[in-house]
Design an enzyme around this catalytic site. Sequence first.
Site, PDB file in Angstrom:
ATOM      1  N   HIS A 356     -43.548  -7.467  -6.631  1.00 26.43           N
ATOM      2  CA  HIS A 356     -43.665  -6.042  -6.939  1.00 26.43           C
ATOM      3  C   HIS A 356     -43.317  -5.707  -8.387  1.00 26.43           C
ATOM      4  O   HIS A 356     -43.292  -4.517  -8.726  1.00 26.43           O
ATOM      5  CB  HIS A 356     -42.769  -5.217  -6.018  1.00 26.43           C
ATOM      6  N   LYS A 544     -40.452  10.374  -9.294  1.00 22.20           N
ATOM      7  CA  LYS A 544     -40.349   8.938  -9.029  1.00 22.20           C
ATOM      8  C   LYS A 544     -38.951   8.485  -9.441  1.00 22.20           C
ATOM      9  O   LYS A 544     -38.198   9.253 -10.041  1.00 22.20           O
ATOM     10  CB  LYS A 544     -41.415   8.149  -9.785  1.00 22.20           C
ATOM     11  N   ARG A 545     -38.624   7.255  -9.129  1.00 20.80           N
ATOM     12  CA  ARG A 545     -37.351   6.690  -9.548  1.00 20.80           C
ATOM     13  C   ARG A 545     -37.183   6.812 -11.058  1.00 20.80           C
ATOM     14  O   ARG A 545     -38.143   6.636 -11.804  1.00 20.80           O
ATOM     15  CB  ARG A 545     -37.301   5.228  -9.113  1.00 20.80           C
ATOM     16  N   THR A 652     -47.250   4.078  -5.917  1.00 25.63           N
ATOM     17  CA  THR A 652     -47.834   4.671  -4.709  1.00 25.63           C
ATOM     18  C   THR A 652     -47.789   6.191  -4.782  1.00 25.63           C
ATOM     19  O   THR A 652     -48.606   6.861  -4.141  1.00 25.63           O
ATOM     20  CB  THR A 652     -47.108   4.191  -3.437  1.00 25.63           C
ATOM     21  N   LYS A 656     -50.537   9.287  -3.560  1.00 20.21           N
ATOM     22  CA  LYS A 656     -50.217  10.466  -2.754  1.00 20.21           C
ATOM     23  C   LYS A 656     -50.626  11.743  -3.484  1.00 20.21           C
ATOM     24  O   LYS A 656     -51.188  12.666  -2.869  1.00 20.21           O
ATOM     25  CB  LYS A 656     -48.722  10.480  -2.436  1.00 20.21           C
TER      26      LYS A 656
END
Length: 803
Positions: A356, A544-545, A652, A656
């Site tokens: 990843h 997001k992070r 991801t 979305k």
Amino acid sequence: MTAIDNVKEMKKALRDKLKLSYGCTVEEANEAQMLRAAALVLRELMADREIASKRKTRETRARQVHYLSMEFLMGRSLMKNAYNLGVSDLLTKALEELGFRAADVFEAEPDAALGNGGLGRLAACYLDSMTTLDIPATGYSICYELGIFRQRIVDGQQVELPDDWKELGGAWLVIKPQETETVYFGGTLRRFWDSDQLHVVCEGATPVLAVPCDMEIAGYQTNHVNTLRLWDAKSPAPLDMSLFSQGEYLRAVEQHAMAETIAKVLYPEDNHYEGKSLRLKQQYFFVSATMQSIVRKHIEQYGSPLDFHEKNVIQINDTHPALVIPELMRIFMDDAGLSWDEAWNITRRSVAYTNHTVLAEALERWPQALMQTLLPRIWEIISEISHRWQKQVEDRYHDPRKTAEMAIIWDGQVRMANLCVAVCMAVNGVSALHSDILRRDLFRDACAMEPSKFLNVTNGVDHRRWLSEINPGLDALIRDLAGGDRYLMHPLELKKLERYAADDAVLARLGEIKRANKESFARYVKHTSGVSLNPDAIFDVQAKRLHEYKRQLLNVLHIIALYQRLQDDPNMELRPHTFLFGAKAAPGYAVAKRIIRLINSLADQIDNDPLCRDRLQVAFLENYRVSLAERLMPASEVSQQISLAGKEASGTGNMKFMMNGALTIGTLDGANVEMNEVLGDENMFLFGLHADEVERMKREGYMPQKLYARNETLHRVIDRLKLGFRDGVSYEDLAQRLLIDDEYMLLQDFDSYCAAERRVAEAYADARAWNRMSLLNVARSGIFAADRAVAEYADNIWHVPHR
């Protein structure tokens, strides 16, 4: 209970659960009790299906998928399970008729925050798709007592609070003490021969009990049910009553506390020895318990482990579960009595690895001394694997440099990614660009040795949750235009929307849906945080992070430049623009936490400047999580996917946002590349260097100071960072970090990014054209459904049938 067919039956089931489990009536129950009762009703519906699913798997002797991940970011389960079981309308009406506000009951459920970001959310999406596609599968992780922390913003700074999700979220867990496994740490090894076989036993090791807590996973339009098994850690030692009686309470419970610490919190800080030790314990704990359970059940059914690889496939989600490799070898050799060659043959044909990240910091490496002490037998097995792999590499390349790069054990460290690459039957990246980087760069020499096992499976998201459930207005439009709900099982049916790209009525309706979603989100934010959002503004979102490579700081630099332009020219034409941030920073990541404080400083500055009122706004959304994302995605109009090209494996969130009609401003990084292939340049806003240009510029010598010196706009923005804002906080440290290092090349991409933001504002002025682009984004998003990704795993890696 096999089915509930009407509201009357649902109401009776809820009443019965309240009475039997909580000893109260509907009139006496509060929302939390009703939530638990509803969970019990749905669990009972799933239990019958789960038993039938397992029976069918046994009878057909089907190959099973075992998906191991340190994270499963499940979010809330009540609405999701009700939706998949086909009873969401019945449940909602029953709750309302019983005197409850259904939305309040659903809202009472805490997020099962057993993950940090995209990795864990992906695992949750894949479990849903595996179940929906009738693939016999089990997910495995740890039953963390405290998930990812609950974030509070105090004086602009992130404060981490414990997230005790299990108080209510535990309603979904089925504890199965009869399937407890024992995991051992430390000890010393003793060898002896018996019947011409070498035996290795570990003596003096510390045992920890792994107690399974199962969460049932319902599929959509199927009776198939899978399981997420979460392991809880307990001590096998009884409480030392003699110490307790003497008043030595802490010593009496010490062993219990040490064991239970393993499942206490997700990702303890590892910048010290104790933290590293705990992380390694966590990883081995859940891997060992999982593999003992899988092998034991296989032998109970088939009698021998020799065909294990024919009936089981182990998919490891990043390197965190990589210890599955030596643990499988240990179980086959030490417990099942197989030879090294037999165990090696089975293991190599059982385990597949998903990578990843290309970031060096995330490619796990463990200190050799720690592994030798904590896991002596595992260390021995890894050492032997490492020795054999190193000989293969040397025989192939005769190059000491390549040997050093590809070694599993080198310079006192155990390299988990190299272990996976050396052993696993398949290695896949998660976007076309990322997989190419793995083949051409990160694992280039290993790929040359065995190219057929390096594959790509671009990530996907659960479109039923991330479109249909969370965006009912858009779902209704799709059903009207694409012929009902067929798209829920066949996401490529979304392509049918393209035929309406020139239909003014459809485009106007799409705009109305987005407007309603924005107004709904604005009401939610006002209610929960007191912040007033302007629904007339562009909702420009980066959620997001928080990590430097994701470049939230680049977004901030542009906003500062825009603010400075407004101050220079108060009468400038500026379309109302609201920048929304949602992010958590790892507790030990000081720079990321400083960026959060900077965002809040800037938000405060703009909020208190009359020039900006109803024109420019920045808002930081506290405690970003799955349930907040479910509200945010439908309201978003611009999706910020601005990582430096070559750094984001896939993403991801980008998928979305796209499914919900937001337009992407982004680099050609990760899955943005494939989004661009289906959308074309005209339906997204691209900017910045390409991955090959990044590498070339770094080789030639990137000098951010020169950009600062010759770019007046950039110069002023950086200087404002140094000066700070109205709260008196200077960000000199971040400014110097950009000028001296700028590892992720924010200054290089700054002008291009600002130009892309101007194109966004210009495009937004034409509502019809904007809605057309939005419609095409939704229409072409079906390829990014998790069902497609899981089907590719099933066909190309797992070799299991699916519907």
